[in-house]
Design a protein around this motif. Structure first.
Motif, PDB file in Angstrom:
ATOM      1  N   VAL A  58       0.842  -1.196   0.000  1.00 38.05           N
ATOM      2  CA  VAL A  58       0.000   0.000   0.000  1.00 38.05           C
ATOM      3  C   VAL A  58       0.876   1.245   0.000  1.00 38.05           C
ATOM      4  N   GLY A  59       1.889   1.229   0.849  1.00 39.97           N
ATOM      5  CA  GLY A  59       2.804   2.372   0.913  1.00 39.97           C
ATOM      6  C   GLY A  59       3.509   2.597  -0.408  1.00 39.97           C
ATOM      7  N   GLN A  60       3.915   1.492  -1.043  1.00 42.78           N
ATOM      8  CA  GLN A  60       4.593   1.617  -2.334  1.00 42.78           C
ATOM      9  C   GLN A  60       3.662   2.155  -3.406  1.00 42.78           C
ATOM     10  N   ALA A  61       2.403   1.704  -3.405  1.00 42.93           N
ATOM     11  CA  ALA A  61       1.425   2.182  -4.389  1.00 42.93           C
ATOM     12  C   ALA A  61       1.140   3.662  -4.200  1.00 42.93           C
ATOM     13  N   LYS A  62       1.019   4.078  -2.948  1.00 44.03           N
ATOM     14  CA  LYS A  62       0.767   5.496  -2.691  1.00 44.03           C
ATOM     15  C   LYS A  62       1.962   6.343  -3.118  1.00 44.03           C
ATOM     16  N   ALA A  63       3.187   5.791  -2.877  1.00 45.76           N
ATOM     17  CA  ALA A  63       4.379   6.529  -3.296  1.00 45.76           C
ATOM     18  C   ALA A  63       4.425   6.690  -4.816  1.00 45.76           C
ATOM     19  N   ALA A  64       3.898   5.678  -5.516  1.00 46.79           N
ATOM     20  CA  ALA A  64       3.857   5.725  -6.982  1.00 46.79           C
ATOM     21  C   ALA A  64       2.624   6.454  -7.499  1.00 46.79           C
ATOM     22  N   LYS A  65       1.833   7.001  -6.586  1.00 42.74           N
ATOM     23  CA  LYS A  65       0.592   7.715  -6.914  1.00 42.74           C
ATOM     24  C   LYS A  65      -0.391   6.847  -7.701  1.00 42.74           C
ATOM     25  N   ASP A  66      -0.339   5.506  -7.400  1.00 42.62           N
ATOM     26  CA  ASP A  66      -1.305   4.573  -8.011  1.00 42.62           C
ATOM     27  C   ASP A  66      -2.430   4.366  -7.003  1.00 42.62           C
ATOM     28  N   GLU A  67      -3.344   5.333  -6.966  1.00 37.02           N
ATOM     29  CA  GLU A  67      -4.393   5.320  -5.953  1.00 37.02           C
ATOM     30  C   GLU A  67      -5.333   4.129  -6.111  1.00 37.02           C
ATOM     31  N   ALA A  68      -5.603   3.727  -7.324  1.00 35.64           N
ATOM     32  CA  ALA A  68      -6.512   2.596  -7.544  1.00 35.64           C
ATOM     33  C   ALA A  68      -5.913   1.321  -6.937  1.00 35.64           C
ATOM     34  N   ALA A  70      -3.664   1.206  -4.586  1.00 35.30           N
ATOM     35  CA  ALA A  70      -3.618   1.379  -3.140  1.00 35.30           C
ATOM     36  C   ALA A  70      -4.959   1.032  -2.504  1.00 35.30           C
ATOM     37  N   GLN A  71      -6.045   1.485  -3.124  1.00 29.53           N
ATOM     38  CA  GLN A  71      -7.370   1.189  -2.577  1.00 29.53           C
ATOM     39  C   GLN A  71      -7.676  -0.307  -2.638  1.00 29.53           C
ATOM     40  N   GLU A  72      -7.257  -0.938  -3.702  1.00 29.58           N
ATOM     41  CA  GLU A  72      -7.463  -2.388  -3.835  1.00 29.58           C
ATOM     42  C   GLU A  72      -6.711  -3.147  -2.735  1.00 29.58           C
ATOM     43  N   LEU A  73      -5.474  -2.739  -2.497  1.00 29.02           N
ATOM     44  CA  LEU A  73      -4.675  -3.385  -1.461  1.00 29.02           C
ATOM     45  C   LEU A  73      -5.251  -3.124  -0.071  1.00 29.02           C
ATOM     46  N   MET A  74      -5.730  -1.910   0.171  1.00 31.04           N
ATOM     47  CA  MET A  74      -6.305  -1.568   1.463  1.00 31.04           C
ATOM     48  C   MET A  74      -7.559  -2.389   1.748  1.00 31.04           C
ATOM     49  N   ALA A  75      -8.325  -2.691   0.695  1.00 32.31           N
ATOM     50  CA  ALA A  75      -9.511  -3.537   0.874  1.00 32.31           C
ATOM     51  C   ALA A  75      -9.098  -4.947   1.277  1.00 32.31           C
ATOM     52  N   GLU A  76      -7.983  -5.428   0.699  1.00 30.59           N
ATOM     53  CA  GLU A  76      -7.492  -6.751   1.079  1.00 30.59           C
ATOM     54  C   GLU A  76      -7.019  -6.769   2.537  1.00 30.59           C
ATOM     55  N   VAL A  77      -6.375  -5.676   2.945  1.00 30.45           N
ATOM     56  CA  VAL A  77      -5.905  -5.577   4.340  1.00 30.45           C
ATOM     57  C   VAL A  77      -7.096  -5.602   5.294  1.00 30.45           C
ATOM     58  N   ALA A  78      -8.157  -4.869   4.939  1.00 29.92           N
ATOM     59  CA  ALA A  78      -9.360  -4.845   5.789  1.00 29.92           C
ATOM     60  C   ALA A  78      -9.978  -6.235   5.906  1.00 29.92           C
ATOM     61  N   ALA A  79     -10.005  -6.964   4.783  1.00 35.65           N
ATOM     62  CA  ALA A  79     -10.559  -8.326   4.812  1.00 35.65           C
ATOM     63  C   ALA A  79      -9.699  -9.240   5.684  1.00 35.65           C
TER      64      ALA A  79
END
Length: 430
Positions: A58-68, A70-79
């Motif tokens: 997630v941190g790497q995606a946000k650093a790359a400004k790949d918000e989509a 990042a959101q996908e990964l964050m949903a997996e973390v929540a699950a």
């Protein structure tokens, strides 16, 4: 409490030990519960590792400004958090089930304990003293006490119900004298430290010495989640609960003279007359805390200390080794001292001396650090606990009355007790 690791290492040996107590095999069912616990722990570790890896992504995606992404990964973390919660609950459930199951299993008997279903298989170890000869028919203690007008069950029943007694006058003083004599001999000659403990305890100490949960119905509960002690073994043994001692501190030896309170729930119809089985009685309790290597020798020493009281009172008694079907829940091995009661023409228990190994220590989390780290390692080890009556005061009073009775209904005071009685040599009706 048993150690599940030891059970896993030798399930057949564990089952064989419990079979001697008449219990069915339980090792594999305990191991199955522990497997569920270990599986839940393993699942939780995998989920935690996966969550940590995803969080890093997630941190790497946000650093790359790949918000989509990042959101996908964050949903997996929540699950994963939900799955981790399920695994944690499964682990807690397995731990609770294992603890409850282990808490209901008695201690394993030592190899030299005789096998048998009940007291009929107990083995006499030795006798001491001589039975007195009388030129009259000896009477039971309650007959003597009532004729002396110093032992009153009728008034006690009005005050408290059955299984209580009111002692008056010199019999009351004789009971006090016996208790004080016992406490003095153990503290002044046997090396025990006198303790005046609380008579009310919480659940923890009762669990630690195994009165709870199995023997809940035998206990007197009071308000505020407290229990009246059934024996001073409870507070004395728990003096070392949740602590780590140094080996130099051991052995610890404690003695206390306290009232004890028992429902006698399983004694309906037994010993309904007299003082043999009461809801409230006084007892001198002896407790030892030792290393595993010295506990067997301490058991023999404990027995000798208890016997010394009866020898000084010049009472005839025998010592029996309890069989597997008769010894207590927490005991590895028990000696009972049975005093001869001329009025009953029978031996009756006046003391039980037990070695419990680390069974109670595990329930109390009582440990010590060994001096020999090369042999035992640097970690703390569980202490061994022992307990014994030194002895039951009320039953000693019964034995003194019946043994030292005279044909005219009076009772001679044993010489060793006369200093505690102000020099009184005989108790007679006023």
């Amino acid at each position: 409490m048993h150690d599940i690791r030891i059970i896993r290492d030798n399930p057949e040996g564990f089952d064989a030990a419990l079979a001697r107590r008449g219990l069915s095999a339980t090792a594999h069912s305990l191991i199955a519960i522990d497997e569920r616990r270990k599986s839940a722990i393993a699942s939780l570790q995998v989920l935690q590792e996966k969550r940590n890896a995803l969080s890093k992504e997630v941190g790497q995606a946000k650093a790359a400004k790949d918000e989509a992404r990042a959101q996908e990964l964050m949903a997996e973390v929540a699950a994963l958090k939900d799955a981790m919660q399920d695994a944690e609950e499964a682990q807690k459930a397995a731990v609770a089930e294992l603890d409850v199951t282990l808490a209901a299993i008695p201690n394993a008997p030592l190899p030299d304990v005789p096998d048998g279903p009940d007291e009929s298989a107990n083995v006499e170890r030795h006798t001491a003293g001589q039975r007195r000869e009388y030129d009259f028919t000896p009477r039971q203690h309650f007959e003597l006490g009532e004729d002396l007008a110093q032992m009153d069950f009728e008034t006690a029943a009005k005050l408290s119900g059955s299984r209580f007694v009111v002692l008056r006058g010199r019999l009351a003083r004789l009971e006090r004298a016996i208790g004080q004599f016992m406490l003095d001999i153990h503290t002044q000659h046997h090396g025990y430290t006198e303790v005046s403990p609380p008579l009310l305890v919480n659940d923890g100490p009762m669990f630690g010495t195994a009165q709870l949960p199995k023997f809940r119905d035998d206990q007197f509960a009071v308000s505020d989640d407290k229990w009246l002690i059934p024996t001073a073994e409870v507070p004395l043994t728990n003096l070392v609960r949740e602590s780590i001692l140094s080996e130099a501190e051991l052995p610890l030896r404690f003695a206390a003279l306290t009232p004890c309170f028992r429902r006698e729930a399983g004694a309906a119809g037994r010993d309904t007359r007299g003082m043999l089985r009461q809801h409230q009685f006084n007892k001198v309790e002896l407790v030892s805390i030792t290393t595993p290597e010295t506990s067997r020798d301490e058991h023999e020493r404990l027995l000798t200390c208890a016997e010394a009281v009866l020898k000084a009172l010049e009472l005839h008694y025998r010592v029996v080794t309890l069989c597997t079907g008769d010894m207590g829940f927490a005991s590895q091995k028990t000696y009972d001292i049975e005093v001869w009661l001329p009025g009953q023409q029978a031996y009756r228990e006046i003391s039980s001396c037990s070695v419990c190994g680390d069974f109670q220590a595990r329930r109390m989390n009582a440990r010590y650090r060994p001096d020999d780290e090369k042999t035992f390692g640097k970690g703390a080890r569980f202490v061994h606990t022992l307990n014994g009556s030194g002895t039951a005061v009320g039953r000693a009073l019964i034995a003194v009355m019946e043994t030292w009775q005279n044909g005219d209904g009076s009772v001679t005071v044993p010489p060793v007790l006369r200093p505690y009685m102000g020099g009184v040599e005989r108790i007679a009706a006023a």
